[in-house]
Design a protein around this motif. Structure first.
Motif, PDB file in Angstrom:
ATOM      1  N   GLY A 116      27.852  10.907  -4.296  1.00 32.31           N
ATOM      2  CA  GLY A 116      28.515  11.312  -5.574  1.00 32.31           C
ATOM      3  C   GLY A 116      29.653  12.034  -5.602  1.00 32.31           C
ATOM      4  N   TYR A 117      29.875  12.638  -6.618  1.00 33.63           N
ATOM      5  CA  TYR A 117      31.215  13.336  -6.742  1.00 33.63           C
ATOM      6  C   TYR A 117      31.041  14.639  -7.831  1.00 33.63           C
ATOM      7  CZ  TYR A 117      32.521   8.218  -6.490  1.00 33.63           C
ATOM      8  OH  TYR A 117      32.696   6.943  -6.065  1.00 33.63           O
ATOM      9  N   THR A 118      31.862  15.704  -7.547  1.00 33.20           N
ATOM     10  CA  THR A 118      31.561  16.738  -8.180  1.00 33.20           C
ATOM     11  C   THR A 118      32.698  17.849  -7.880  1.00 33.20           C
ATOM     12  OG1 THR A 118      29.875  18.536  -9.186  1.00 33.20           O
ATOM     13  CG2 THR A 118      30.154  18.102  -6.594  1.00 33.20           C
ATOM     14  N   GLY A 119      33.014  18.792  -8.746  1.00 31.73           N
ATOM     15  CA  GLY A 119      34.112  19.666  -8.424  1.00 31.73           C
ATOM     16  C   GLY A 119      35.393  19.205  -8.978  1.00 31.73           C
ATOM     17  N   GLY A 120      35.212  18.391  -9.976  1.00 31.21           N
ATOM     18  CA  GLY A 120      36.610  17.916 -10.488  1.00 31.21           C
ATOM     19  C   GLY A 120      36.722  18.677 -11.781  1.00 31.21           C
ATOM     20  N   THR A 121      37.961  18.314 -12.547  1.00 28.33           N
ATOM     21  CA  THR A 121      38.269  19.105 -13.699  1.00 28.33           C
ATOM     22  C   THR A 121      38.661  18.155 -14.628  1.00 28.33           C
ATOM     23  OG1 THR A 121      40.733  19.520 -12.767  1.00 28.33           O
ATOM     24  CG2 THR A 121      39.150  21.421 -12.335  1.00 28.33           C
ATOM     25  N   VAL A 122      38.785  16.873 -14.293  1.00 25.06           N
ATOM     26  CA  VAL A 122      39.246  15.785 -15.376  1.00 25.06           C
ATOM     27  C   VAL A 122      38.106  15.399 -16.295  1.00 25.06           C
ATOM     28  CG1 VAL A 122      41.368  15.096 -14.312  1.00 25.06           C
ATOM     29  CG2 VAL A 122      39.050  13.832 -13.753  1.00 25.06           C
ATOM     30  N   PRO A 123      38.203  15.018 -17.349  1.00 26.03           N
ATOM     31  CA  PRO A 123      37.042  14.477 -18.463  1.00 26.03           C
ATOM     32  C   PRO A 123      36.648  13.162 -18.062  1.00 26.03           C
ATOM     33  CG  PRO A 123      39.046  14.365 -19.522  1.00 26.03           C
ATOM     34  CD  PRO A 123      39.372  15.119 -18.093  1.00 26.03           C
ATOM     35  N   GLY A 124      35.247  12.979 -18.400  1.00 23.59           N
ATOM     36  CA  GLY A 124      34.837  11.623 -18.183  1.00 23.59           C
ATOM     37  C   GLY A 124      34.179  11.425 -16.893  1.00 23.59           C
ATOM     38  N   THR A 125      33.539  10.201 -16.588  1.00 19.32           N
ATOM     39  CA  THR A 125      32.781  10.081 -15.477  1.00 19.32           C
ATOM     40  C   THR A 125      33.878   9.372 -14.461  1.00 19.32           C
ATOM     41  OG1 THR A 125      30.937   9.464 -16.653  1.00 19.32           O
ATOM     42  CG2 THR A 125      31.090   8.553 -14.569  1.00 19.32           C
ATOM     43  N   PRO A 126      34.239  10.163 -13.284  1.00 25.42           N
ATOM     44  CA  PRO A 126      35.091   9.503 -12.213  1.00 25.42           C
ATOM     45  C   PRO A 126      34.646   8.382 -11.327  1.00 25.42           C
ATOM     46  CG  PRO A 126      33.873  11.422 -11.367  1.00 25.42           C
ATOM     47  CD  PRO A 126      33.419  11.297 -12.749  1.00 25.42           C
ATOM     48  N   LEU A 133      27.255  24.451  -8.373  1.00 24.45           N
ATOM     49  CA  LEU A 133      27.189  23.151  -8.750  1.00 24.45           C
ATOM     50  C   LEU A 133      27.550  22.981 -10.229  1.00 24.45           C
ATOM     51  CD1 LEU A 133      26.928  20.062  -7.774  1.00 24.45           C
ATOM     52  CD2 LEU A 133      24.180  20.494  -8.455  1.00 24.45           C
ATOM     53  N   GLY A 134      28.607  22.054 -10.395  1.00 20.74           N
ATOM     54  CA  GLY A 134      28.773  21.521 -11.860  1.00 20.74           C
ATOM     55  C   GLY A 134      28.180  20.447 -12.127  1.00 20.74           C
ATOM     56  N   VAL A 135      28.808  19.444 -12.845  1.00 21.29           N
ATOM     57  CA  VAL A 135      28.144  18.169 -13.006  1.00 21.29           C
ATOM     58  C   VAL A 135      28.338  17.222 -11.804  1.00 21.29           C
ATOM     59  CG1 VAL A 135      28.615  16.202 -14.588  1.00 21.29           C
ATOM     60  CG2 VAL A 135      28.973  18.313 -15.396  1.00 21.29           C
ATOM     61  N   PHE A 136      27.112  16.786 -11.622  1.00 19.83           N
ATOM     62  CA  PHE A 136      27.207  15.763 -10.311  1.00 19.83           C
ATOM     63  C   PHE A 136      27.366  14.293 -11.101  1.00 19.83           C
ATOM     64  CE2 PHE A 136      24.691  12.908  -7.686  1.00 19.83           C
ATOM     65  CZ  PHE A 136      25.437  12.861  -6.776  1.00 19.83           C
ATOM     66  N   PHE A 137      28.109  13.470 -10.442  1.00 18.39           N
ATOM     67  CA  PHE A 137      28.250  12.253 -10.822  1.00 18.39           C
ATOM     68  C   PHE A 137      27.900  11.302  -9.821  1.00 18.39           C
ATOM     69  CE2 PHE A 137      31.351  14.507 -13.211  1.00 18.39           C
ATOM     70  CZ  PHE A 137      31.314  13.972 -14.596  1.00 18.39           C
ATOM     71  N   GLU A 138      26.941  10.337  -9.853  1.00 17.49           N
ATOM     72  CA  GLU A 138      26.586   9.460  -8.950  1.00 17.49           C
ATOM     73  C   GLU A 138      27.371   8.450  -8.660  1.00 17.49           C
ATOM     74  OE1 GLU A 138      22.663   6.511  -8.255  1.00 17.49           O
ATOM     75  OE2 GLU A 138      22.247   8.165  -9.314  1.00 17.49           O
ATOM     76  N   ALA A 139      27.633   8.157  -7.454  1.00 19.49           N
ATOM     77  CA  ALA A 139      28.735   7.351  -6.959  1.00 19.49           C
ATOM     78  C   ALA A 139      28.284   5.710  -7.189  1.00 19.49           C
ATOM     79  CB  ALA A 139      29.126   7.412  -5.663  1.00 19.49           C
ATOM     80  N   GLU A 140      28.884   4.921  -7.029  1.00 14.82           N
ATOM     81  CA  GLU A 140      28.754   3.433  -7.463  1.00 14.82           C
ATOM     82  C   GLU A 140      27.715   3.150  -6.651  1.00 14.82           C
ATOM     83  OE1 GLU A 140      33.107   4.300  -8.928  1.00 14.82           O
ATOM     84  OE2 GLU A 140      31.823   4.907  -7.145  1.00 14.82           O
ATOM     85  N   ASP A 141      27.067   1.959  -6.925  1.00 18.61           N
ATOM     86  CA  ASP A 141      26.047   1.440  -6.131  1.00 18.61           C
ATOM     87  C   ASP A 141      26.430   1.065  -4.657  1.00 18.61           C
ATOM     88  OD1 ASP A 141      24.130   1.823  -8.102  1.00 18.61           O
ATOM     89  OD2 ASP A 141      23.990  -0.116  -9.072  1.00 18.61           O
ATOM     90  N   TYR A 142      27.448   0.504  -4.491  1.00 18.76           N
ATOM     91  CA  TYR A 142      27.779   0.150  -3.394  1.00 18.76           C
ATOM     92  C   TYR A 142      28.128   1.223  -2.362  1.00 18.76           C
ATOM     93  CZ  TYR A 142      32.786   0.731  -4.437  1.00 18.76           C
ATOM     94  OH  TYR A 142      34.018   1.221  -4.932  1.00 18.76           O
ATOM     95  N   HIS A 143      28.162   2.308  -2.745  1.00 22.24           N
ATOM     96  CA  HIS A 143      28.223   3.671  -1.988  1.00 22.24           C
ATOM     97  C   HIS A 143      26.940   4.080  -1.388  1.00 22.24           C
ATOM     98  CE1 HIS A 143      32.551   3.907  -2.472  1.00 22.24           C
ATOM     99  NE2 HIS A 143      32.514   3.845  -3.607  1.00 22.24           N
TER     100      HIS A 143
END
Length: 178
Positions: free
Chosen positions: A34-44, A135-145
């Motif tokens: 997944g992804y974390t640590g960013g500052t832009v809004p929304g789901t990356p 840890l801030g918000v963790f976003f799960e990466a797309e299924d193919y990852h």
């Protein structure tokens, strides 16, 4: 599932590599890219992350049974499976999204991480530059990852980059493998 379950979020370059390493370790119950640590809004998205403009890092969230493997052992495997002395780079992968980073969920994890870095620093010629952050918000990466190496072992990146990391893992940490 153990009552002594812990979660740590780790970034060590491409998440496919880190995921493949931790899927081999005894006591690890799940590894989610997944992804974390960013500052832009929304789901990356992966495409946005790859631009390097979102501030997010490619990471894996490792859930493990602390009765089987300690956080210290998880971190030692992490630090020996990538180069924690290069800023925003692992091999040919360059950019802040590939930074070496440990995202902790409590002060104990932070203290253990800092202690492990101090303990292993003498084994490295250069200074360890791994970021240690809450840890801030963790976003799960797309299924193919997810399970990327397992599903793509013959793909070029997997054979050239991930397979050698797994060989090193087998050599250095055979006693910790499933």
């Amino acid at each position: 599932m153990s009552a002594n379950k812990e979660v740590i979020t780790l970034g060590g370059g491409c998440f496919w590599c880190v995921e493949a390493v931790f899927q081999q370790i005894k006591g690890v119950e799940s590894v989610v890219s997944g992804y974390t640590g960013g500052t832009v809004p929304g789901t990356p998205t992966y495409r946005e992350i790859c631009s390097g403009l979102t501030g997010h890092a490619e990471v894996v969230q490792v859930t493990f049974d602390a009765d089987v493997i300690s956080l210290e052992d998880i971190l030692i495997i992490f630090f020996t499976s990538h180069d924690p002395t290069t800023l925003n780079r692992q091999g040919a992968d360059r950019g802040t999204q590939y930074r070496s980073v440990v995202y902790y969920t409590n002060e104990t994890q932070k203290e253990i991480t800092e202690a492990v870095i101090s303990k292993i620093q003498p084994y490295f010629d250069d200074k360890i530059v791994t970021e240690v952050s809450p840890l801030g918000v963790f976003f799960e990466a797309e299924d193919y990852h997810q399970d990327y190496y397992e599903n793509n072992k013959t793909q070029g990146y997997c054979t050239a980059v991930i397979s050698p990391k797994l060989a090193k893992l087998r050599h250095m940490h055979a006693d910790k493998l499933k």
